[in-house]
Design a protein around this motif. Structure first.
Motif, PDB file in Angstrom:
ATOM      1  N   LEU A  72       0.827  -1.198   0.000  1.00 31.23           N
ATOM      2  CA  LEU A  72       0.000   0.000   0.000  1.00 31.23           C
ATOM      3  C   LEU A  72       0.869   1.259   0.000  1.00 31.23           C
ATOM      4  N   PRO A  73       0.294   2.437  -0.253  1.00 31.75           N
ATOM      5  CA  PRO A  73       1.073   3.676  -0.173  1.00 31.75           C
ATOM      6  C   PRO A  73       1.736   3.837   1.198  1.00 31.75           C
ATOM      7  N   ASN A  74       2.810   4.615   1.229  1.00 29.74           N
ATOM      8  CA  ASN A  74       3.644   4.714   2.427  1.00 29.74           C
ATOM      9  C   ASN A  74       2.866   5.047   3.693  1.00 29.74           C
ATOM     10  N   HIS A  75       1.880   5.919   3.588  1.00 25.82           N
ATOM     11  CA  HIS A  75       1.164   6.353   4.788  1.00 25.82           C
ATOM     12  C   HIS A  75       0.243   5.260   5.348  1.00 25.82           C
ATOM     13  N   MET A  76       0.082   4.156   4.595  1.00 27.84           N
ATOM     14  CA  MET A  76      -0.755   3.056   5.064  1.00 27.84           C
ATOM     15  C   MET A  76       0.056   1.846   5.519  1.00 27.84           C
ATOM     16  N   HIS A  77       1.353   1.930   5.436  1.00 28.74           N
ATOM     17  CA  HIS A  77       2.187   0.783   5.805  1.00 28.74           C
ATOM     18  C   HIS A  77       2.019   0.406   7.273  1.00 28.74           C
ATOM     19  N   VAL A  78       2.203   1.372   8.152  1.00 25.99           N
ATOM     20  CA  VAL A  78       2.142   1.057   9.585  1.00 25.99           C
ATOM     21  C   VAL A  78       0.734   0.653  10.032  1.00 25.99           C
ATOM     22  N   PRO A  79      -0.300   1.450   9.746  1.00 29.15           N
ATOM     23  CA  PRO A  79      -1.623   1.054  10.245  1.00 29.15           C
ATOM     24  C   PRO A  79      -2.120  -0.289   9.729  1.00 29.15           C
ATOM     25  N   MET A  80      -1.869  -0.602   8.455  1.00 30.24           N
ATOM     26  CA  MET A  80      -2.364  -1.871   7.920  1.00 30.24           C
ATOM     27  C   MET A  80      -1.488  -3.044   8.347  1.00 30.24           C
ATOM     28  N   THR A  81      -0.219  -2.794   8.596  1.00 31.03           N
ATOM     29  CA  THR A  81       0.633  -3.858   9.129  1.00 31.03           C
ATOM     30  C   THR A  81       0.200  -4.213  10.541  1.00 31.03           C
ATOM     31  N   ILE A  82      -0.109  -3.202  11.343  1.00 31.81           N
ATOM     32  CA  ILE A  82      -0.609  -3.457  12.704  1.00 31.81           C
ATOM     33  C   ILE A  82      -1.939  -4.194  12.652  1.00 31.81           C
ATOM     34  N   ALA A  83      -2.813  -3.764  11.750  1.00 31.67           N
ATOM     35  CA  ALA A  83      -4.122  -4.420  11.623  1.00 31.67           C
ATOM     36  C   ALA A  83      -3.952  -5.880  11.219  1.00 31.67           C
ATOM     37  N   GLN A 106       5.386   2.467  16.416  1.00 34.87           N
ATOM     38  CA  GLN A 106       4.104   1.857  16.772  1.00 34.87           C
ATOM     39  C   GLN A 106       4.113   0.355  16.508  1.00 34.87           C
ATOM     40  N   LEU A 107       4.980  -0.075  15.589  1.00 35.48           N
ATOM     41  CA  LEU A 107       5.058  -1.492  15.258  1.00 35.48           C
ATOM     42  C   LEU A 107       5.600  -2.325  16.414  1.00 35.48           C
ATOM     43  N   LEU A 108       6.217  -1.678  17.382  1.00 35.06           N
ATOM     44  CA  LEU A 108       6.754  -2.404  18.533  1.00 35.06           C
ATOM     45  C   LEU A 108       5.657  -3.048  19.371  1.00 35.06           C
ATOM     46  N   GLU A 109       4.418  -2.612  19.172  1.00 30.77           N
ATOM     47  CA  GLU A 109       3.304  -3.218  19.907  1.00 30.77           C
ATOM     48  C   GLU A 109       2.927  -4.591  19.344  1.00 30.77           C
ATOM     49  N   ILE A 110       3.452  -4.937  18.189  1.00 28.63           N
ATOM     50  CA  ILE A 110       3.146  -6.231  17.579  1.00 28.63           C
ATOM     51  C   ILE A 110       3.821  -7.337  18.375  1.00 28.63           C
ATOM     52  N   VAL A 116       7.348  -9.579  11.159  1.00 31.43           N
ATOM     53  CA  VAL A 116       7.202  -8.420  10.271  1.00 31.43           C
ATOM     54  C   VAL A 116       8.566  -8.139   9.659  1.00 31.43           C
ATOM     55  N   MET A 117       8.608  -8.075   8.337  1.00 31.44           N
ATOM     56  CA  MET A 117       9.869  -7.816   7.643  1.00 31.44           C
ATOM     57  C   MET A 117       9.648  -6.757   6.577  1.00 31.44           C
ATOM     58  N   GLU A 118      10.534  -5.766   6.537  1.00 37.15           N
ATOM     59  CA  GLU A 118      10.485  -4.738   5.502  1.00 37.15           C
ATOM     60  C   GLU A 118      11.005  -5.336   4.198  1.00 37.15           C
ATOM     61  N   ASP A 300      15.577 -18.467  10.991  1.00 43.22           N
ATOM     62  CA  ASP A 300      15.279 -17.272  11.773  1.00 43.22           C
ATOM     63  C   ASP A 300      14.999 -16.083  10.859  1.00 43.22           C
ATOM     64  N   LEU A 301      14.216 -15.146  11.381  1.00 44.42           N
ATOM     65  CA  LEU A 301      13.974 -13.890  10.669  1.00 44.42           C
ATOM     66  C   LEU A 301      15.296 -13.133  10.572  1.00 44.42           C
ATOM     67  N   PRO A 302      15.750 -12.803   9.358  1.00 43.82           N
ATOM     68  CA  PRO A 302      17.072 -12.172   9.226  1.00 43.82           C
ATOM     69  C   PRO A 302      17.126 -10.749   9.771  1.00 43.82           C
ATOM     70  N   TYR A 303      16.032 -10.034   9.705  1.00 43.78           N
ATOM     71  CA  TYR A 303      15.927  -8.680  10.262  1.00 43.78           C
ATOM     72  C   TYR A 303      14.443  -8.389  10.434  1.00 43.78           C
ATOM     73  N   GLY A 304      14.124  -7.521  11.385  1.00 42.15           N
ATOM     74  CA  GLY A 304      12.714  -7.307  11.670  1.00 42.15           C
ATOM     75  C   GLY A 304      12.375  -5.852  11.947  1.00 42.15           C
ATOM     76  N   ILE A 305      11.505  -5.628  12.911  1.00 46.46           N
ATOM     77  CA  ILE A 305      10.982  -4.293  13.179  1.00 46.46           C
ATOM     78  C   ILE A 305      12.070  -3.334  13.628  1.00 46.46           C
ATOM     79  N   ALA A 306      12.967  -3.777  14.505  1.00 46.84           N
ATOM     80  CA  ALA A 306      14.023  -2.890  15.000  1.00 46.84           C
ATOM     81  C   ALA A 306      14.881  -2.370  13.851  1.00 46.84           C
ATOM     82  N   ASP A 307      15.194  -3.228  12.896  1.00 48.48           N
ATOM     83  CA  ASP A 307      15.990  -2.829  11.736  1.00 48.48           C
ATOM     84  C   ASP A 307      15.241  -1.788  10.908  1.00 48.48           C
ATOM     85  N   ALA A 308      13.945  -1.990  10.725  1.00 47.98           N
ATOM     86  CA  ALA A 308      13.132  -1.056   9.943  1.00 47.98           C
ATOM     87  C   ALA A 308      13.059   0.307  10.628  1.00 47.98           C
ATOM     88  N   ILE A 309      12.914   0.308  11.947  1.00 50.15           N
ATOM     89  CA  ILE A 309      12.882   1.560  12.690  1.00 50.15           C
ATOM     90  C   ILE A 309      14.203   2.305  12.545  1.00 50.15           C
TER      91      ILE A 309
END
Length: 334
Positions: A72-83, A106-110, A116-118, A300-309
């Protein structure tokens, strides 16, 4: 097989990612969603996808789907990933992960059991993995400088990449790639950055940006990205002994071999180049296979939310540098 669902009928999904996923081992693309149900059905028919939904929420409610691909467009990445995570799905989300690091956090609440991988597919390409292997072998000597350019020409005022309110601009769209490349090949994080940015007077987006990043211990990375230039891309890894060049580092064409060039000469222009050819592959296919293996618990997940942040923290510092006309510190990875 891991069952995937795709949010939106975005061009990158239709033309590149979905066809690549459909060739991937362990991946079964079973559903696609659009806010326009007829459009979803049309694309599903074209691509041979069994299910089509007229809303993103309906797709997320499908109990059969394990992984969501979010282009999705950039402004929808976080809300729809959380959803999606709240609906019990794992998520492969297109880059950049959000509009800024505050939103991305906000993704840290997941929960940790939701992966979650970028979607930096370049990390799955053998040419990047081979280049890293060469750099880490010491063949280049001490890796001192990483230089990159990535540009294309898009002056369409309706294109979302030229819409500042939706996270458009060169830094967000393609600047994130040389940032990831520098972090990947140095295996380190920059402590500070400085930028020079030219903005389109009509769009308000950055159309030409040059950035320098300080990785400490004498290591520097420099890159330029442009949305209004001739299409061109390159990465150079410059060491004290040799230089390694990646010819098509970012959107390597599927089905074609790629080339690494190792400069072994001490005299400029003496032609002492070693060429290594990387067999043809599709980096989107490899990315899908990797993420499915992670979901199945096979690796294992090679990189995740912390890397994206962290990538967003660097982008934030670049924007601050433009605003303050100064070097700006980067918040450390935590």
């Amino acid at each position: 097989m891991v069952k995937w669902g795709v949010l939106s009928t975005a061009r990158i999904g239709r033309k590149k990612v979905i066809p690549a996923l459909q060739k991937a081992r362990g991946v079964d693309v079973v559903a696609i969603a659009s806010r326009d149900e007829e459009n979803a059905k049309k694309v599903a028919t074209e691509l041979g996808i069994p299910k089509a939904y007229g809303s993103y929420e309906a797709l997320l409610a499908d109990p059969d789907i394990e992984v969501i691909y979010n282009p999705l467009p950039n402004h929808m990445h976080v809300p729809m990933t959380i959803a999606a995570a709240k609906a019990g799905k794992h998520v492969l989300c297109e880059k950049p992960i959000g509009l800024d690091s505050t939103e991305a956090r906000q993704l840290l609440e997941i929960p940790d059991d939701r992966f979650v991988m970028e979607a930096f597919m370049v990390r799955a390409h053998p040419q990047w993995q081979r280049a890293l292997e060469i750099a880490e072998s010491g063949e280049l000597g001490k890796l001192q400088s990483i230089q990159a350019f990535f540009g294309y020409d898009n002056q369409d005022p309706l294109n979302i990449r030229n819409r500042a309110e939706f996270g458009g601009g060169g830094l967000m769209d393609i600047g994130c790639y040389p940032i990831v490349a520098s972090r990947y090949f140095f295996n380190a994080e920059p402590s500070r950055v400085v930028s020079l940015v030219d903005r389109d007077r009509n769009f308000g987006t950055d159309r030409l940006s040059s950035v320098m990043m300080d990785f400490g211990e004498g290591r520097q990375a420099q890159f330029t990205v442009s949305t209004q230039s001739v299409a061109y891309q390159r990465i150079n890894l410059v060491g004290t002994a040799k230089r390694l060049e990646i010819l098509i580092p970012f959107n390597a064409p599927a089905g074609e071999e790629t080339i690494l060039r190792l400069d072994c000469g001490s005299v400029p222009g003496d032609g002492a180049l070693e060429v290594e050819r990387i067999p043809a592959c599709d980096q989107y296919t490899l990315q899908g296979e990797l993420f499915s293996r992670v979901v199945k618990g096979q690796e294992d997940l090679p990189y995740g939310i912390a890397d994206a942040i962290q990538n967003m923290e660097i982008l934030d510092a670049i924007v601050r540098s433009e605003r303050n006309n100064s070097w700006e510190s980067v918040a450390p990875l935590s």
